[in-house]
Design a protein around this motif. Structure first.
Motif, mmCIF file in Angstrom:
data_model
loop_
_atom_site.group_PDB
_atom_site.id
_atom_site.type_symbol
_atom_site.label_atom_id
_atom_site.label_comp_id
_atom_site.label_asym_id
_atom_site.label_seq_id
_atom_site.Cartn_x
_atom_site.Cartn_y
_atom_site.Cartn_z
ATOM 1 N N HIS A 186 1.111 -1.370 -0.198
ATOM 2 C CA HIS A 186 -0.193 0.095 -0.244
ATOM 3 C C HIS A 186 0.874 1.378 -0.079
ATOM 4 C CE1 HIS A 186 0.707 0.683 4.314
ATOM 5 N NE2 HIS A 186 1.157 -0.415 4.197
ATOM 6 N N SER A 219 -7.132 -7.242 -2.362
ATOM 7 C CA SER A 219 -6.429 -6.535 -1.515
ATOM 8 C C SER A 219 -6.933 -6.273 -0.024
ATOM 9 C CB SER A 219 -7.084 -4.988 -2.253
ATOM 10 O OG SER A 219 -6.466 -4.011 -0.774
ATOM 11 N N ARG A 262 -5.936 1.837 3.578
ATOM 12 C CA ARG A 262 -4.678 2.531 2.967
ATOM 13 C C ARG A 262 -4.203 1.328 1.670
ATOM 14 N NH1 ARG A 262 -3.664 0.773 8.139
ATOM 15 N NH2 ARG A 262 -1.955 -0.713 8.161
ATOM 16 N N CYS A 263 -5.012 0.127 1.479
ATOM 17 C CA CYS A 263 -4.866 -0.853 0.788
ATOM 18 C C CYS A 263 -5.961 -0.608 -0.146
ATOM 19 C CB CYS A 263 -4.631 -2.442 1.482
ATOM 20 S SG CYS A 263 -3.450 -2.607 1.953
ATOM 21 N N THR A 285 -5.372 1.906 -1.790
ATOM 22 C CA THR A 285 -4.203 2.216 -3.173
ATOM 23 C C THR A 285 -5.178 1.735 -4.663
ATOM 24 O OG1 THR A 285 -2.648 1.917 -0.650
ATOM 25 C CG2 THR A 285 -1.948 1.080 -3.271
ATOM 26 N N VAL A 344 -2.534 -6.203 -3.076
ATOM 27 C CA VAL A 344 -2.270 -5.330 -2.314
ATOM 28 C C VAL A 344 -2.353 -5.956 -0.510
ATOM 29 C CG1 VAL A 344 -2.457 -2.818 -1.945
ATOM 30 C CG2 VAL A 344 -3.655 -3.783 -3.633
ATOM 31 N N HIS A 369 0.763 -5.123 3.034
ATOM 32 C CA HIS A 369 1.347 -4.950 4.051
ATOM 33 C C HIS A 369 2.286 -5.438 4.680
ATOM 34 C CE1 HIS A 369 -2.846 -3.437 5.653
ATOM 35 N NE2 HIS A 369 -3.385 -4.303 5.214
ATOM 36 N N THR A 403 6.818 1.560 0.513
ATOM 37 C CA THR A 403 5.095 1.573 0.467
ATOM 38 C C THR A 403 5.089 2.391 -0.744
ATOM 39 O OG1 THR A 403 5.947 4.088 1.475
ATOM 40 C CG2 THR A 403 5.048 2.655 2.820
ATOM 41 N N CYS A 404 3.954 1.764 -1.386
ATOM 42 C CA CYS A 404 3.321 1.770 -3.143
ATOM 43 C C CYS A 404 4.472 1.172 -3.949
ATOM 44 C CB CYS A 404 3.745 3.569 -3.459
ATOM 45 S SG CYS A 404 2.750 3.769 -5.268
#
Length: 161
Positions: free
Chosen positions: A8, A52, A57-58, A61, A105, A107, A128-129
């Protein structure tokens, strides 16, 4: 078979009274998604299935990334991906049918652990990303230790100062 492991984007800092699951993307995270969309477009990114974590946040994203890529994709949210472990995700992947490519997606630390386990690469951290792409020649998804080849590893900090 291809697997795209996506961490994410950057999220807001957790307030003391807040819930981690409810954290939203920060402005930096939203901007990083735009950077990654351009990179992934140049790499022909278009997975057959997208799963996901259902954490804010996921799912945000995933939604923003596919919108930026102008890809209409049904993102399948899974609560269990929020706190899954490696054994769970390997079984989850084995149960996927009728797909040549899958995007997850997730963590950290699971995202990094999965990248390293499947590819036998040592990346230490999926930023991240970040997106880590794995590929093998199997017709069906059979994720086992080091049976995938890493084909690319992209993340926003490679392209920003």
């Amino acid at each position: 078979m291809k697997i795209f492991i996506i961490r994410h984007a950057k999220a807001e800092i957790l307030a003391q009274s807040g819930q981690d699951f409810e954290r939203n993307l920060s402005e930096k995270g939203k901007n990083d998604i735009k950077i990654m969309a351009k990179i992934l477009k140049s790499r022909g990114f278009k997975p057959d299935l997208v799963f996901s974590s259902s954490a804010n946040r996921c799912k945000d994203t995933a939604k923003r990334l596919f919108e930026a890529l102008n890809i209409k994709q049904n993102i399948k949210l899974r609560q269990k991906l929020y706190d899954a472990n490696l054994n769970y995700i390997l079984k989850f992947l084995k149960d996927i049918k009728n797909a040549n490519s899958v995007a997850l997606v997730l963590h950290n630390p699971l995202a990094t652990e999965l990248c390293e386990y499947l590819s036998d690469c040592v990346i230490q951290n999926l930023p991240t990303c970040g997106v880590f792409c794995l590929e093998n020649e199997d017709e069906f998804l059979n994720p086992t230790k080091a049976n995938f080849k890493a084909t690319f590893f992209e993340y926003p900090k490679k392209y920003t100062k």
